[in-house]
Design an enzyme around this catalytic site. Sequence first.
Site, PDB file in Angstrom:
ATOM      1  CG  HIS A 196      -1.694   1.284   1.115  1.00 49.43           C
ATOM      2  ND1 HIS A 196      -2.702   2.116   0.290  1.00 49.43           N
ATOM      3  CD2 HIS A 196      -2.013   2.364   2.323  1.00 49.43           C
ATOM      4  CE1 HIS A 196      -3.090   2.967   1.077  1.00 49.43           C
ATOM      5  NE2 HIS A 196      -2.569   2.867   2.219  1.00 49.43           N
ATOM      6  CB  SER A 197       0.772   4.133   0.633  1.00 51.27           C
ATOM      7  OG  SER A 197       0.219   5.475   0.612  1.00 51.27           O
TER       8      SER A 197
END
Length: 399
Positions: A196-197
């Site tokens: 994620h991210s």
Amino acid sequence: MSDKKSKEYKFPDTLEGFGYGFNDEGQLRHLETKEAFQFQVREDDLDYNQKHYEAMGEVITDMVYSMMEKDCALRRITLPEDAEEDEPKTFFFMSNDTTSAKRLMLLIHGSGAVRAGQWARKLIINDCLDSGTQLPFIKWAQEHGFGVIVANPNLNRAKVERTLIRGSSSPEEHLETLWSDYVANSKARDIVIVAHSFGGVCTLELARKYIKDFEKRVRAVALTDSVHSFTHQKSSERVIKFYQQRGRNWASAGPQDPLDTPLDSKMDFCPTVSAGTDRHDYTSFSSMKSIFKFIEEQIAESMNSKDNEINKSKSSSVDPVPKAEKDKANQNVKKSDESNSPPDVSGETTVNVDSSNTQEMLSQTMSESEPMSQDTNSQGASYDAEMDSQGPNTPKSEL
């Protein structure tokens, strides 16, 4: 004002001490009023309220650690493994079958206050455990025969002295340590990564450094609102090709783009689709089922490719003359030698094995095979536009 900010407060060290607990749906609720979490504890005292929130977040972080150990049977592994007693340390989590499992899942969260096992602490507190933690991913992986490694890339310094931790002084270095010391030595033939991210930045760095291993064993790279950049991270054409074939980024998007709708990713070469939400922190949970489907499809495709290669190899090694006809021809030759007279071949078929013709067929097969492509290791200089995946262009801290 400065005195108020520097004031120290004493907070409870248990969730019950804060007056909260998780209900059966994994939602944080006040033990007496059953209400959701309230940030404001003291009116007009932002400093106290913020520190109260952060202190409760630390307690929840320890609870998530405990859940991974008790509910998912993961082990907490100290890093560096050879650390001196007084040397600053960090840790990560992995399942007991990490080194022996044929399949392996690596989970990487984003930047900020989040720690191992979390996607977003804000979601854990304000929504539920399923949306804010990696627990649903861990449980799904274990149910489908995967060993699991849960990275802890944001714990880079000693808590008091703030000394950098050897081998984990940055998120990227932490992931490189996990790969070189654990993933690379595993027996896994099918590896999948969910990031994620800023975890997408760490994943791309791994791909750049270990592209041969990625091509050989990494079947799927599932990203959620990743902030990677092929240009800024100087990715080769070989890495870009890998992402085009085995990567997918579920990016935050508006309601006009339902889950899995293809998005215009500009110059980001990784295929990008909608995560079904416009909230950055919610993308991992909202796209979870699609990610699981993507992983299964990628592994199935890999297995089909392997089967095709095996069948192709077997077919290329088959003698063009059937064995039964060879044996029959040999028997006729033997009879001819014994009787010194032409054999009676009425009603039978005699096959003359022409070795020169066989050799010609083999030579033709070899000449028709495509030559192995050479890696030019281009650093992607022609790709001079920045990545725009319909999500954030800069890393966001997960609160």
